[in-house]
Structure formats: C-alpha cells, structure tokens
Design an enzyme around this catalytic site. Structure first.
Site, PDB file in Angstrom:
ATOM      1  N   LYS A 281       4.523  20.148   4.373  1.00  0.00           N
ATOM      2  CA  LYS A 281       5.416  21.042   5.090  1.00  0.00           C
ATOM      3  C   LYS A 281       4.740  21.522   6.364  1.00  0.00           C
ATOM      4  O   LYS A 281       3.596  21.957   6.355  1.00  0.00           O
ATOM      5  CB  LYS A 281       5.785  22.241   4.200  1.00  0.00           C
ATOM      6  CG  LYS A 281       7.065  22.931   4.589  1.00  0.00           C
ATOM      7  CD  LYS A 281       7.521  23.894   3.507  1.00  0.00           C
ATOM      8  CE  LYS A 281       8.864  24.502   3.854  1.00  0.00           C
ATOM      9  NZ  LYS A 281       9.362  25.390   2.784  1.00  0.00           N
ATOM     10  N   GLU A 367      19.377  30.569 -10.301  1.00  0.00           N
ATOM     11  CA  GLU A 367      19.976  31.895 -10.331  1.00  0.00           C
ATOM     12  C   GLU A 367      20.627  32.219 -11.674  1.00  0.00           C
ATOM     13  O   GLU A 367      20.541  33.359 -12.155  1.00  0.00           O
ATOM     14  CB  GLU A 367      21.010  32.032  -9.203  1.00  0.00           C
ATOM     15  CG  GLU A 367      20.421  32.017  -7.813  1.00  0.00           C
ATOM     16  CD  GLU A 367      20.154  30.619  -7.267  1.00  0.00           C
ATOM     17  OE1 GLU A 367      19.639  30.526  -6.147  1.00  0.00           O
ATOM     18  OE2 GLU A 367      20.480  29.628  -7.974  1.00  0.00           O
ATOM     19  N   ARG A 395      26.204  31.525  -7.823  1.00  0.00           N
ATOM     20  CA  ARG A 395      25.887  30.465  -8.775  1.00  0.00           C
ATOM     21  C   ARG A 395      25.685  31.003 -10.189  1.00  0.00           C
ATOM     22  O   ARG A 395      25.595  30.233 -11.137  1.00  0.00           O
ATOM     23  CB  ARG A 395      24.630  29.731  -8.299  1.00  0.00           C
ATOM     24  CG  ARG A 395      24.816  29.003  -6.977  1.00  0.00           C
ATOM     25  CD  ARG A 395      23.485  28.830  -6.231  1.00  0.00           C
ATOM     26  NE  ARG A 395      22.550  27.969  -6.914  1.00  0.00           N
ATOM     27  CZ  ARG A 395      22.423  26.662  -6.702  1.00  0.00           C
ATOM     28  NH1 ARG A 395      23.189  26.065  -5.805  1.00  0.00           N
ATOM     29  NH2 ARG A 395      21.540  25.955  -7.344  1.00  0.00           N
TER      30      ARG A 395
END
Length: 618
Positions: A281, A367, A395
């Site tokens: 990253k 979630e 969600r």
C-alpha cells in the site's frame, strides 16, 4: 515513449512490451500523486495496484471481459487505463468523475461498488447469467484483504466452489492479513497445479493406477492422502483449494512478468481460480508507504513534502469529541467497551484503544457481526458502544432488529458520518439511518446539534436499559452553547407564524433560516428536537397550539424520517407541517454546500419556500 494522456487505453496495452509496461507504471504513479494532491481521494490503495491493474487490462479483453473492483476505491488506475485520465481534474468534485466505479460513467465499469465484500457474489451472479445465456467471456473480481473479512465474501466463495463456474478471484493483499509468502515452493506448486499439462497428467495417473487389480484403489487413496498432507504442510492457499478454487500464489503484485504469466494461466483454467497477490500500500511514494492509513482517503496535500493541507481551524470533529468522551466515561465505568468494524481511527476510537486495549474490539469489515457481538457482550453484563459509519451500518439492519432490539439489550450505536458526506457520493451518504432506525421497537434515537449535546447524549445513553442510537455528521463539532439536560426537545425561541423543528446538525441551518424569516417580518421560532424517537409529544402539542406552521429540518431522506413521523404525530391537529430533507433518490457526489443548494436545503431556499407557503395561507 508517449505521455500518459496521449495513449489510447486500453488498446495500446496489448502491443506494449514488459519494459514499456514497467515504465508506464512509474508514469501512472506520478500522475496519481500529482492529481490526488490537488483533489484529494484514495491514494495509498491505488498506488499499490498499479502493476496489477495494468496486467489485468493487458491480459483480459475489457470491456467484453468483466472486472469488478472491491472495494471500489482501488479503481483509479483502472479508470486511467480505460480512457478517463483527463477526468482526474474533476475527481470527486460536483458534476465530475466519481471516486468509485460507476456503470453510468463508463462501459468498463461493470458494477457500482462502494461498500466492501460484494465482488465475488456479483461475479458469481454475472457468471451464472453468462452461462445461462451460453456466452463466452471472462469475469474477474478484485477484492482487497480488508474486504475479505466480510462474511459475504465467504458465502460467495462457498457457492462458487460448488458451482464450478469459470471466474477468477484476485486477492489484493496489501496487509499480509491472510498469510506470509512461503517462497519458491508455494509459487512452484501453484504454477504447476494451474497448468493443463499437470491437470491432465494427474487424471491419467489416477485412472491408470486405479485400474490395477486388487490394489489400485488403495494406492490412489494413499496418494491422495500424501498429496493433501503435502498441501497442508507447504501451501498457504489450502482453504481456497478446499472451497473448490484452484489457488495461485502468493504472487508478487509488483512483478509485471509474474503477474502477466499468472493471469494468462488463470484465464485458461476450467472452474474458479483464486490468485493471491501481495502488494504494498502506497507503493512508490515514501510518505504513503510509511503511513498508508494517513493516505488511504486524503484531502489535498503537498506532493513534495507529503504534508496535508488543513481545512478549517482548531474545532474538533464529532469523531474526536466522541472518542474523547468515551475515554472519559470509561475511567469511571469499567463495563464500557468499544466495538468497531475496521474503522477505529476513522470513528475516533484510536485513543480509546491505546488507553483500553482489552476493552476495544475491531472485528474487521463485518458490521453484522459487530452488532451481534455487541448484543452478546450486553447480554454478558457489559455496555458496548458500536461505532460505525451510517452508510455501513445499513449492512447490519437484521442484526439490529433481531439480536439487539428484540431482546431490548443496552447497546449504544455511535453512528458517524450521518447525513450527506460530500465527495464519496451515493454509496457513502448516511441519509437513510433515521428512516431505518425509526421503526425498530425499543430503539431510542438521538441527534446532537453540537459537541456538548453529543457528550451529554452519550452519558444519557448509558442510563438506558435498552438500545440507543446517536447519529452525528462528518466534520466540525461546533459549540452552540446548548447546555441543557437531555430530557426532551429544547425550545430555543417560540414563534407565532412558524416554528422550525431541527434534528441534529440542521439546527445550525435553522438559526440561519430563522434570521432570514425575521428579516421578512415573519415571527419564527426554533426548536432543537434532540429526540427523534421517542418524539417529544408534549412539546409538539404545545408547538401546534401557539403557531400557524411547523417546519421540520433533517439531514436524512424525508421518507420515513423525523419530519414524517412528527407529521404523523400531529394528524389530529389543524396546523400544517412542511418537511425539509433529502428527496427519495440517491444523491450524487459534491461538496456539502453545493448539494444543499442544489436540493433546496440551504437557508435561503428553505426560507423562500416558507414565505411562499405563508403567503398562500394568508
């Protein structure tokens, strides 16, 4: 070599050599850093997928072949490689290019992906449709290691493995969250297993040995046991193999030769393939490599120093206020625990984790699990606070109803980024929470208008014996001086002609609307609603008795929201109610100010409509 904007992408990739592709990767990184430093956006994740994106468009025949990006914020390079480089000057700006894949934006964007963990399910559905239609094209889902923590990804893989359909899943692993690279043996076995020669050889050997009279089947069984033992000993991808995928990897995601070779092989394999790609990253930009989380979603910055431009002054954000108050409350209440879903820093809980690591739980991008996990902790005698962005809490709708509200458990939902959030657009606006929370039995819903109210509401929530949701916006938490106990709505000023009922951050807009109305000789009052559920029925009745018109203001869709519920509570009153909120549609990206103005939620537009209504009623 051509300049980036001179290419005809993705066609030109087909004739470029590996060396030319390597040079292109440097040019794309420079382009990303230069442009995102001006517009802001998701930098670190896109710097990490440059070579992978190039290799995908080199090997696959897009847009006939389908690429599905998960999460969609890693699709910037894909956009460059599909003819949209010039659009980066308008990235995430009002009327400009989205920071996520958008079907309406390009034929190369095959699905709108703003939330995570969906790509494998989408790919499986597209593959089933392709197979039923007897069409012939390739499908690849590119999923980040963070998104692979979501349960939906595993549900999809379980289904794909059984279906045996042809599709490719590519794991962009930039955090080593699954397994470390075990070196040459793993690379060799994944390569060997994926080749047609090896597959055909296995079938021939198994058939020939099994036909040996008396001992054939026993030998084959022994060979299979030995093969499986070897896999478990040296192969990282055994989980994916057992789910029915042919596993390739780990693969160096910055080695163009290896990527091209692996993707080319994967295209020829019958059945589902899983490619584990290791990337870094922030690759190629030192500041982003050293602190990738800082450059995950960044505002404008100085590309030379990496220093991000500050917007605003020293006013703390709502997330900061929430995090600091959590630390303060936890000092005197050892039952308070914090739960997050891969967003501890974004929701302001970084400091809480540093202070109370044993009382902090980050469950990843899951979630639904976060909410049910919180329900379990509440059933065990603790006071869990679940901090999740409004758009992502959607969600966990079923878990909130079944596992928390049905059992009336004292779980506190700290709902960050409620309302319109700006540049991330349709998939990230938190404009539905008041509507989907309001019909949940036992749920208390609070909306603070400033930082003092947020702190008071957190304390109040800890006194309740059932679930409580506190929703607050992104950005600065102003101090409006509303130092009044949280016992009901707060009447700031009464008005004979109209009374404005404002929910949460819309109180600031309400002050401005009131000022405009007074300049037009309209006696306007203002009320800080604070309670969205239960509504302050006593205060509503009193308001209806002293004014001609009640106006509701909310940073939520009107349908099912605060205003409609207040109007329903006044059905027997002759006083009319005007509701101001977001229309029943998905709102595009743009600055908050621009969106408020476009949809008539700025103070001037609201005041104008009120004046017109009162004139008609005169």
């Amino acid at each position: 070599m051509k300049k980036l904007l001179e290419y005809q992408f993705p066609q030109d990739l087909k004739t470029m050599t590996e060396n030319e592709l390597e040079l292109l990767s440097y040019e794309i990184r420079d382009f990303l850093i230069s442009n995102i430093s001006k517009t802001g956006g998701h930098l670190a994740s896109n710097l990490g997928v440059v070579e992978l994106s190039i290799a995908l468009h080199k090997v696959f025949d897009t847009p006939t072949d389908k690429l599905i990006w998960d999460v969609g914020h890693q699709s910037y390079v894909h956009k460059i490689l599909t003819g949209r480089a010039e659009g980066f000057q308008t990235l995430r700006k009002f009327g400009g290019m989205s920071g996520f894949p958008k079907v309406k934006e390009s034929e190369y964007d095959t699905f709108d992906t703003g939330h995570s963990s969906t790509s494998i399910s989408v790919a499986a559905g597209m593959a089933a449709a392709r197979d039923l239609a007897k069409e012939d094209f390739k499908i690849a889902a590119i999923i980040g290691d963070g998104a692979l923590t979501g349960g939906l990804a595993y549900e999809a893989m379980n289904n794909v493995g059984v279906s045996k359909t042809n599709l490719v899943v590519i794991l962009n692993d930039n955090g080593m969250s699954i397994a470390p690279n075990t070196g040459g043996v793993s690379k060799y076995l994944s390569k060997l297993r994926g080749s047609r020669k090896y597959t055909d050889f296995k079938k021939r050997v198994k058939k020939n040995i099994s036909e040996i009279p008396g001992i054939g089947k026993g030998v084959v069984s022994g060979m299979q046991h030995m093969r499986d033992s070897l896999k478990y000993a040296v192969l990282d991808g055994i989980m994916f193999e057992e789910l029915g995928f042919k596993y390739f990897g780990p693969v160096d995601g910055h080695n163009m030769e290896v990527l091209l070779e692996t993707l080319t092989m994967a295209k020829e394999v019958d059945g589902p393939v899983f490619i584990h790609v290791i990337t870094k990253k922030g690759k190629g930009y030192k500041s982003a490599e050293e602190t990738p989380s800082k450059y995950h979603g960044t505002g404008p910055f100085d590309p030379t120093t990496g220093r991000q431009h500050k917007s605003g002054g020293s006013v703390p954000s709502y997330s900061d206020v929430f995090g600091n108050k959590m630390i303060q409350m936890a000092k005197t209440n050892n039952k308070i625990v914090a739960i997050g879903a891969a967003m501890l820093e974004g929701t302001g809980l970084k400091g809480f984790k540093e202070r109370y690591p044993a009382r902090t739980f980050d469950v990843g991008i899951a979630e639904g699990h976060a909410v049910t996990f919180a329900a379990g902790m509440a059933a065990g005698g603790y006071r869990p606070v679940v901090a999740i962005y409004s758009t992502f809490l959607q969600r966990a709708y079923d878990q909130m109803i079944e596992d928390v509200c049905l059992q009336n458990l004292p779980v506190v939902f700290a709902i960050d980024r409620a309302g319109i959030v700006g540049a991330d657009g349709e998939t990230h606006h938190g404009m539905f929470d008041l509507s989907y929370l309001s019909h949940m039995p036992n749920m208390t819903i609070l909306a603070p208008a400033d930082r003092g109210e947020l702190e008071q509401m957190l304390e109040y929530a800890m006194t309740l014996e059932g679930p409580c949701a506190i929703r607050y916006p992104r950005g600065e938490a102003m101090d409006l001086g509303l130092n009044c106990p949280i016992q009901g709505s707060l009447v700031i000023e009464e008005g004979r002609d109209v009374e404005l009922w404002a929910a949460g951050n819309m109180l600031t807009v309400g002050f401005q609307v009131q000022e405009v109305l007074k300049k037009n000789s309209i006696d306007a009052g203002l009320i800080d609603a604070r309670f969205v559920r239960p509504l302050d029925q006593k205060a509503i009745t009193a308001s209806a008795e002293r004014t001609r018109l009640i106006v509701t203001l909310e940073d939520n869709v009107i349908t099912g929201g605060f205003g409609e519920n207040l109007a329903a509570a006044m059905m027997e009153s002759p006083v009319k109610v005007l509701n101001f909120g977001w229309p029943d549609r998905f709102i595009e990206h743009g600055s908050i100010g621009q969106l408020f103005e476009k949809y008539g939620l700025n103070p001037e537009s609201i005041a104008e409509r009120i004046c017109e209504y009162l004139e008609k009623q005169a």
